[in-house]
Structures are given as C-alpha cells and as structure tokens.
Design a protein around this motif. Structure first.
Motif, short mmCIF file in Angstrom:
data_model
loop_
_atom_site.label_atom_id
_atom_site.label_comp_id
_atom_site.label_asym_id
_atom_site.label_seq_id
_atom_site.Cartn_x
_atom_site.Cartn_y
_atom_site.Cartn_z
N GLY A 84 41.62 36.96 37.39
CA GLY A 84 41.91 36.13 36.23
C GLY A 84 42.23 36.87 34.94
O GLY A 84 43.18 36.51 34.23
N PRO A 85 41.44 37.90 34.54
CA PRO A 85 41.73 38.59 33.28
C PRO A 85 43.14 39.17 33.21
O PRO A 85 43.67 39.37 32.11
N LEU A 86 43.76 39.46 34.37
CA LEU A 86 45.12 40.01 34.34
C LEU A 86 46.09 39.05 33.67
O LEU A 86 46.90 39.46 32.82
N GLU A 87 46.03 37.78 34.06
CA GLU A 87 46.97 36.82 33.49
C GLU A 87 46.77 36.71 31.99
O GLU A 87 47.74 36.63 31.22
N THR A 88 45.53 36.72 31.55
CA THR A 88 45.24 36.64 30.12
C THR A 88 45.83 37.82 29.37
O THR A 88 46.48 37.66 28.32
N LEU A 89 45.63 39.03 29.90
CA LEU A 89 46.12 40.23 29.22
C LEU A 89 47.64 40.29 29.21
O LEU A 89 48.25 40.64 28.19
N SER A 100 51.98 38.01 37.52
CA SER A 100 50.64 37.59 37.11
C SER A 100 50.47 36.08 36.98
O SER A 100 49.33 35.60 36.93
N ILE A 101 51.55 35.33 36.95
CA ILE A 101 51.44 33.90 36.68
C ILE A 101 50.84 33.17 37.88
O ILE A 101 51.03 33.57 39.03
N GLU A 102 50.10 32.11 37.60
CA GLU A 102 49.45 31.33 38.64
C GLU A 102 49.80 29.85 38.46
O GLU A 102 50.44 29.47 37.48
N GLY A 103 49.35 29.04 39.40
CA GLY A 103 49.52 27.60 39.27
C GLY A 103 50.92 27.13 39.62
O GLY A 103 51.68 27.79 40.32
N VAL A 345 49.88 53.62 46.21
CA VAL A 345 50.36 53.24 44.90
C VAL A 345 49.52 52.08 44.37
O VAL A 345 49.20 52.01 43.18
N ALA A 346 49.17 51.14 45.25
CA ALA A 346 48.26 50.05 44.90
C ALA A 346 46.91 50.39 45.53
O ALA A 346 46.72 50.19 46.74
N PRO A 347 45.94 50.92 44.79
CA PRO A 347 44.69 51.37 45.40
C PRO A 347 43.82 50.23 45.90
O PRO A 347 43.01 50.42 46.80
N TYR A 348 43.96 49.06 45.29
CA TYR A 348 43.20 47.91 45.74
C TYR A 348 43.89 46.63 45.28
O TYR A 348 44.75 46.64 44.39
N LEU A 349 43.54 45.53 45.92
CA LEU A 349 44.01 44.20 45.54
C LEU A 349 42.87 43.51 44.81
O LEU A 349 41.71 43.57 45.24
N SER A 350 43.16 42.85 43.70
CA SER A 350 42.12 42.19 42.92
C SER A 350 42.39 40.68 42.90
O SER A 350 43.45 40.25 42.44
N THR A 368 34.55 34.31 41.55
CA THR A 368 33.98 35.64 41.85
C THR A 368 35.09 36.69 41.89
O THR A 368 36.14 36.48 42.50
N LYS A 369 34.87 37.81 41.24
CA LYS A 369 35.86 38.89 41.22
C LYS A 369 35.76 39.69 42.53
O LYS A 369 34.67 40.15 42.90
N LEU A 370 36.90 39.83 43.20
CA LEU A 370 36.94 40.51 44.51
C LEU A 370 37.94 41.65 44.47
O LEU A 370 39.07 41.48 44.00
N PHE A 371 37.54 42.81 44.96
CA PHE A 371 38.45 43.94 45.14
C PHE A 371 38.55 44.24 46.64
O PHE A 371 37.53 44.28 47.34
N PHE A 372 39.77 44.48 47.11
CA PHE A 372 40.01 44.87 48.49
C PHE A 372 40.66 46.25 48.48
O PHE A 372 41.84 46.38 48.11
N LEU A 373 39.90 47.28 48.85
CA LEU A 373 40.41 48.65 48.83
C LEU A 373 41.44 48.85 49.94
O LEU A 373 41.24 48.40 51.07
#
Length: 481
Positions: A84-89, A100-103, A345-350, A368-373
C-alpha cells in the motif's frame, strides 16, 4: 477436525520467528535501504520461511516459497494488491501509473499499455530500435578509439530512455548523443528516493524539506515539465494529422481516451503513466543488461562464441538487421536472464491482502504487509542444477535436451524465475526488454571485445528499488573484422 480445532491450529503473525529488534523501532536500524534485501535473505536462511520483522511497529511477513508467490500473484488484483505505501508515495510525486495503481483504474490502463507493448507493435517499431542500437554502437566505437572507460550503467540508461520514448511517446530524445541536460539525469533520482521514503518510519517530508528533498523536488519539476511538453506536442501532432485513423503510440492512445466524452481520465493520470513508462522502461532492462556484462566481461570464450553467432546472423550489418533475425539470438537474452537469476533485479515482491487470508497455516488480516523473496528459490538445487554456477546455456532448450535433462528431473524450473512477476499483472514490457537485451548483447560482442575496468569483487548490489550494480566500468576494443 472441527472448525474450532482448525482455527486453533492456525498460527498468528506474532507466533512466527523473528530477528531481535528494538522497542518502538523494531528492526528498522538493521535494514540500510541500499542493502536491506541482503539482510532479508540472511534472515530467511537463519529463521526459515515464513518469518516476520518489524519496521517500527508494523509487522512484515516474509516468505521464500516461489510456489506460494505464484499462487498469490494469480489472485491479483482482486484478492491482493501491491504494498500500500507504494501507491501513496508514487501518487505524491505524480507518478501513480500502471505499475502502482490499484482498483478499477488499473484494467483500462493495462489494456492501453499491453497494446503499445504488443509483439506486432514492437515488430513494426523494430527499424527504430535498430537505429537507436546503432547510435549506441557509434558511441561505444568512439570510446574504444579514444581508449575511454565506459560506465555501462549510464550508457544503458540513455539507451533505454531513447527506446521507451520513441516507442511509447513518438519522440526520440536522443540522449545517447548528448552529454548533459538529458531527462535521464532527473529520472534517475526517482526510485532511490522512493526506496528511502519507504524505509522511513515517519513521513517527515510532508512537514519539512531536507536538502535532499529540495534537490528531488527540483528534479521532479524538470521531469513534469518534460512530460507535459511531450503531451502538448503529441496533441498538436494529433490535431495536425487528424486523418490518422488509429493512435500511433501509447501516448496518443491515452490522450485520445482522455479527451473522449465522459472518459473519467485526467491529464494528471496520463502524465503519471508517461513517467511510469519512462522509469519502468529503463530500470529492469538496464539492471539485467548490466549484470549480464559483469559475467560477459570476464569470459572471453563466451564473448567469442556470441560474436561468431551474431556476425553470422547480421551478415554485413553492424546491428541485427531485422526482427526475424533477432529471434535467433537466444543466447544473448540468456546471458542476461542467467545473470539476473544470480543477481535478481527484483529482490522481492511486496503485497498485501485485501481481505483476511490464510497462507500455509498463518492467519493474515487484511492489509498485512507481505514480502516474497525471489533469490532463495533461484539458488535452490531442486529448481536449478548447480545453482551457484553462472551458466546461460541452462536457458537454451536445445542445450537442455542435448544434456538429457527433462522437466520432471527438477533441474530447470523457469517458474522459479519471477523477475517479471506472474499472473494478471505480469510485466507488460517483458518482450521489449528481451528484444533490447538481444540487440545490445549481440551488437556489443559482434563489434567489440569488452573487459571489466574494475575488479569484479568490488562490484556489489545496490537496492534502489530494483537491484543494480554500484558500477559497471568497461574497456572496449574494436573486434577485428
């Protein structure tokens, strides 16, 4: 087993193992922005999967299971969204586009971008691609004749900005033939600042500006001026050439949609997608190429092998002459694919769930914030044989068949390679990136010999949103005809 016992068997986030942190700050000070991905991978080795860590008081759950990553990505955008914070930033800097856009806004924008980056469109665009690659060749020839060291990171960024602008916006900024005042200088500040702000627990920049924030503001103002100029000139061309039946590039398609009655699309949203294309069109491709050069620069035999094949494919040309011939350059793409397996290049998916979900026996509330390495699966011998060895041939189907390998042996599982994502939101630019990799690597090896101008051990990973080499200086020499 009844419902009560199933519920009782579920683990909560607080039940997961975690690294030791500090009160209030959590693990924040253990995660330097430029190398935090390496710490996350080290914790995965120590704690297993899943584990949790905290940024301040916010828990983040980390997995290194690519099968789970695939399953979650298939359920986007309806059940999961990007962090979520990505879209805000991105929204704060006017760059909240397709990435980054959702919805509900995502689907129509996705259709436009997919059309612009489709195989038929890129095939029709190929002569321009070849011309920009020839421009890069001339730049490198000049450096070789003058004995200058080439910083490949910089030149590759110029190349990809020129390609993306010409393809998506109908204008070629020709940054390869300019030394200063190019848009890439300003664009290059965007992702590092996003990365820095993501790892900052308090959004101070909304209340005060530090010197680095003011520098960033000036850079973004220049980028926005450039983008609005692109939009204005494109509208003028559309008015002057009203006989054109269909939009000729992505920007024209977005502007036509924007100007249609009751479209609901604004100029700001069009501008955000232009910025997204400029940044996304550069970043992943440049990093993949640069990591490929790290290995290529120390392997004379591999260079010679690619050069021989490239020259046979080119005929008398200096650059791959047509789209059909480009399709024969599988090894050139494999050089970069294998490099980004070892240096993702993409170390993880958030991501985060839009509703409460259960993943592998862990209850995860909505948000919940999830990271997938990504790297652990790509260095697992059950997915790739001899996984620590750099071997671009593993990506060539003919080589694997000759070696007697079969998919059921588990020695080569391309599903574990998630550098372009998966599911409905897989990267729309992956074909263009593959074409650029093939063109650049074949042109380089056919015309030059390349050597690293720095000890490879001194080149290390820097995470500026994507993982790039800190430097990639090379010495080029003209290859004998």
């Amino acid at each position: 087993m009844n419902a009560a016992s199933v519920t009782a068997s579920l683990r909560e986030i607080d039940d997961l193992p975690s690294p030791r942190g500090l009160p209030l700050a959590g693990n924040l000070f253990q995660l330097p922005p430029s190398t935090h991905h390496l710490t996350l991978e080290r914790w995965a080795k120590e704690l297993g999967t899943p584990y949790r860590f905290k940024l301040g008081r916010v828990p983040i759950v980390v997995w290194s299971d690519f099968e789970l990553s695939q399953a979650v990505l298939r359920e986007r955008p309806h059940r999961y969204r990007r962090y979520g914070p990505l879209e805000t930033l991105f929204d704060e800097v006017g760059c909240n586009g397709l990435f980054s856009i959702e919805g509900e806004a995502w689907a129509p924008q996705r259709r436009l971008v997919m059309q612009a980056l489709s195989v038929p469109h890129i095939k029709a665009f190929y002569p321009t691609l070849a011309a920009i690659t020839e421009r890069l060749r001339r730049r490198w020839e000049s450096a070789a004749r003058e004995g200058r060291i080439v910083e490949m990171n910089d030149d590759l960024k110029r190349y990809t900005v020129d390609v993306t602008s010409a393809l998506a916006f109908g204008e070629d900024p020709n940054t390869l033939e300019k030394e200063r005042g190019v848009i890439q200088e300003h664009l290059s500040q965007l992702l590092p600042m996003i990365m820095t702000r993501l790892s900052t627990p308090f959004p101070y920049w909304r209340y005060m500006r530090l010197p680095r924030d003011r520098r960033f503001d000036r850079a973004m103002a220049e980028v926005h001026r450039y983008v609005r100029g692109l939009m204005s000139r494109s509208r003028e061309r559309m008015r002057d050439e009203a006989s054109a039946l269909e939009p000729r590039n992505l920007l024209e398609a977005m502007l036509a949609l924007r100007d249609a009655p009751e479209s609901g699309l604004t100029d700001d949203e069009v501008a955000a997608n232009v910025m997204t294309m400029l940044v996304a069109g550069e970043d992943t491709t440049v990093a993949s190429l640069a990591w490929g050069l790290l290995f290529l620069g120390g392997d004379e035999a591999l260079q010679t092998r690619i050069a021989m094949h490239a020259k046979c494919t080119f005929g008398d040309a200096r650059v791959c002459p047509n789209y059909q011939a480009m399709r024969e350059l599988d090894l050139c793409e494999a050089v970069c694919t294998e490099a980004s397996r070892l240096h993702p290049v993409a170390p993880y998916l958030s991501l985060e769930p839009l509703e409460e979900v259960e993943l592998q026996g862990v209850r995860l509330p909505a948000g919940t914030k999830l990271f997938f390495l990504n790297r652990p699966a790509m260095l697992d011998e059950s997915h790739f044989s001899d996984p620590a060895r750099y071997d671009p041939d593993r990506w060539l189907r003919e080589h694997r068949l000759q070696a007697g390998e079969h998919a059921n042996q588990g020695t080569h599982d391309p599903r574990a390679y998630l550098q372009f994502g998966a599911g409905p939101r897989v990267c729309p630019g992956r074909h263009l990136a593959a074409v650029e990799m093939r063109l650049v690597i074949s042109m380089l090896t056919a015309n030059f010999t390349a050597r690293l101008a720095q000890d490879a051990a001194d080149i290390h990973e820097v995470c500026n949103f994507t993982v790039v080499p800190n430097r990639m200086p090379m010495r080029l020499a003209l290859r004998p005809a």
